[in-house]
Design a protein around this motif. Structure first.
Motif, PDB file in Angstrom:
ATOM      1  N   UNK A   1       0.844  -1.191   0.000  1.00 41.84           N
ATOM      2  CA  UNK A   1       0.000   0.000   0.000  1.00 41.84           C
ATOM      3  C   UNK A   1       0.877   1.238   0.000  1.00 41.84           C
ATOM      4  N   UNK A   2       0.515   2.231  -0.790  1.00 41.55           N
ATOM      5  CA  UNK A   2       1.258   3.480  -0.870  1.00 41.55           C
ATOM      6  C   UNK A   2       0.496   4.551  -0.124  1.00 41.55           C
ATOM      7  N   UNK A   3       1.174   5.256   0.763  1.00 41.16           N
ATOM      8  CA  UNK A   3       0.554   6.332   1.527  1.00 41.16           C
ATOM      9  C   UNK A   3       1.368   7.592   1.344  1.00 41.16           C
ATOM     10  N   UNK A   4       0.727   8.677   0.910  1.00 41.89           N
ATOM     11  CA  UNK A   4       1.415   9.957   0.775  1.00 41.89           C
ATOM     12  C   UNK A   4       0.549  11.040   1.387  1.00 41.89           C
ATOM     13  N   UNK A   5       1.179  12.122   1.796  1.00 42.15           N
ATOM     14  CA  UNK A   5       0.442  13.277   2.274  1.00 42.15           C
ATOM     15  C   UNK A   5       0.001  14.105   1.071  1.00 42.15           C
ATOM     16  N   UNK A   6      -1.151  14.786   1.166  1.00 41.15           N
ATOM     17  CA  UNK A   6      -1.618  15.598   0.049  1.00 41.15           C
ATOM     18  C   UNK A   6      -0.612  16.677  -0.292  1.00 41.15           C
ATOM     19  N   UNK A   7      -0.295  16.875  -1.591  1.00 43.41           N
ATOM     20  CA  UNK A   7       0.660  17.912  -1.965  1.00 43.41           C
ATOM     21  C   UNK A   7       0.071  19.300  -1.786  1.00 43.41           C
ATOM     22  N   UNK A   8       0.927  20.263  -1.564  1.00 39.86           N
ATOM     23  CA  UNK A   8       0.528  21.661  -1.442  1.00 39.86           C
ATOM     24  C   UNK A   8       1.299  22.471  -2.454  1.00 39.86           C
ATOM     25  N   UNK A   9       0.670  23.474  -3.103  1.00 43.16           N
ATOM     26  CA  UNK A   9       1.401  24.295  -4.066  1.00 43.16           C
ATOM     27  C   UNK A   9       2.523  25.083  -3.435  1.00 43.16           C
ATOM     28  N   UNK A  10       2.515  25.199  -2.085  1.00 47.17           N
ATOM     29  CA  UNK A  10       3.541  25.970  -1.400  1.00 47.17           C
ATOM     30  C   UNK A  10       4.599  25.095  -0.769  1.00 47.17           C
ATOM     31  N   UNK A  12       7.107  21.241  -1.061  1.00 52.97           N
ATOM     32  CA  UNK A  12       7.641  20.259  -1.985  1.00 52.97           C
ATOM     33  C   UNK A  12       6.789  19.005  -1.997  1.00 52.97           C
ATOM     34  N   UNK A  13       6.975  18.188  -3.025  1.00 53.86           N
ATOM     35  CA  UNK A  13       6.248  16.933  -3.111  1.00 53.86           C
ATOM     36  C   UNK A  13       6.582  16.072  -1.902  1.00 53.86           C
ATOM     37  N   UNK A  14       5.564  15.415  -1.340  1.00 52.22           N
ATOM     38  CA  UNK A  14       5.826  14.590  -0.162  1.00 52.22           C
ATOM     39  C   UNK A  14       6.594  13.336  -0.547  1.00 52.22           C
ATOM     40  N   UNK A  15       7.242  12.712   0.418  1.00 51.32           N
ATOM     41  CA  UNK A  15       7.917  11.454   0.124  1.00 51.32           C
ATOM     42  C   UNK A  15       6.906  10.360  -0.204  1.00 51.32           C
ATOM     43  N   UNK A  16       7.350   9.358  -0.904  1.00 52.37           N
ATOM     44  CA  UNK A  16       6.535   8.176  -1.172  1.00 52.37           C
ATOM     45  C   UNK A  16       6.790   7.181  -0.048  1.00 52.37           C
TER      46      UNK A  16
END
Length: 217
Positions: A1-10, A12-16
């Motif tokens: 299962x892959x879990x990531x935090x929602x990205x924000x325009x302000x 950086x991309x969250x880790x995988x």
């Protein structure tokens, strides 16, 4: 299962984050992708995190490496810089790639060796430049691996930790470099933004020379 935090325009991309990853699967993945990759890993008993280093993350890390080398030169001691060396122990089911790491007290013991933590001591110092949150508690991984000293650069401050029985405690001085002016490191890194990196390193070296001169009387 892959879990990531929602990205924000302000932000950086969250880790995988991959969960339920066995040690053999982790080793197979690492063997297949090889060492020529941009992302770094942290693995803690089935949880594998993949993250991309950022410019804001890499620049302080590089300066901290230069500061370590400058102190070592002034003390006329050897250090072995191994960057983001993969530190792993199968028996602990843990692995991590620090932003940088050094052998200092144990440099002679591992000089010229291919590091194997089942036989070799861990690095004496690891460096983390925190610009993204981690889903894995890397401090607990470093503690399990037996790393004596951890530096974290965050919010324009250097925090120095020493390993204790239950993890790490923040310290007022460095185990490896007692002459390090911890509270001043952030200002040297900030000065690099206007003066340039090498100028900041030269100023830091001059500060270390002054401290050592005072200590030696």
């Amino acid at each position: 299962m892959v879990t990531t935090r929602p990205p924000s325009p302000l932000s950086p991309s969250p880790p995988i984050v991959l969960r339920g990853v066995s040690w053999p699967t982790y080793k197979t993945l690492m063997a297949e992708v090889g060492g020529d990759r941009a992302w770094r890993i942290a693995y803690d008993r089935g949880v594998l995190e993949l993250r991309m280093p950022l410019e804001e993350h890499e620049e302080p890390k590089g300066l901290l490496e230069s500061f370590v080398e400058a102190i070592a030169d002034e003390l006329e001691i050897e250090v072995r810089k191994l960057g983001s060396l993969t530190l792993e122990r199968e028996d602990l089911a843990r692995a991590v790639e620090p932003d940088s790491c050094f052998y200092i007290q144990n440099e002679a013991a591992v000089r010229g060796r291919k590091i194997d933590l089942s036989n070799d001591p861990p690095p004496d110092l690891v460096i983390e430049s925190d610009y993204t949150n981690s889903s894995v508690n890397k401090q607990s991984i470093y503690a399990a691996l037996g790393v004596p000293e951890l530096w974290r650069y965050t919010h324009q401050r250097l925090l120095v930790y020493a390993r204790v029985e239950d993890g790490y405690e923040e310290q007022n001085s460095s185990l490896a470099f007692p002459s390090l002016p911890i509270d001043e490191v952030g200002s040297f890194i900030e000065q690099s933004r206007t003066l340039g990196q090498r100028s900041a390193v030269r100023l830091f070296r001059q500060r270390i020379q002054a401290i050592l001169k005072e200590q030696r009387g």
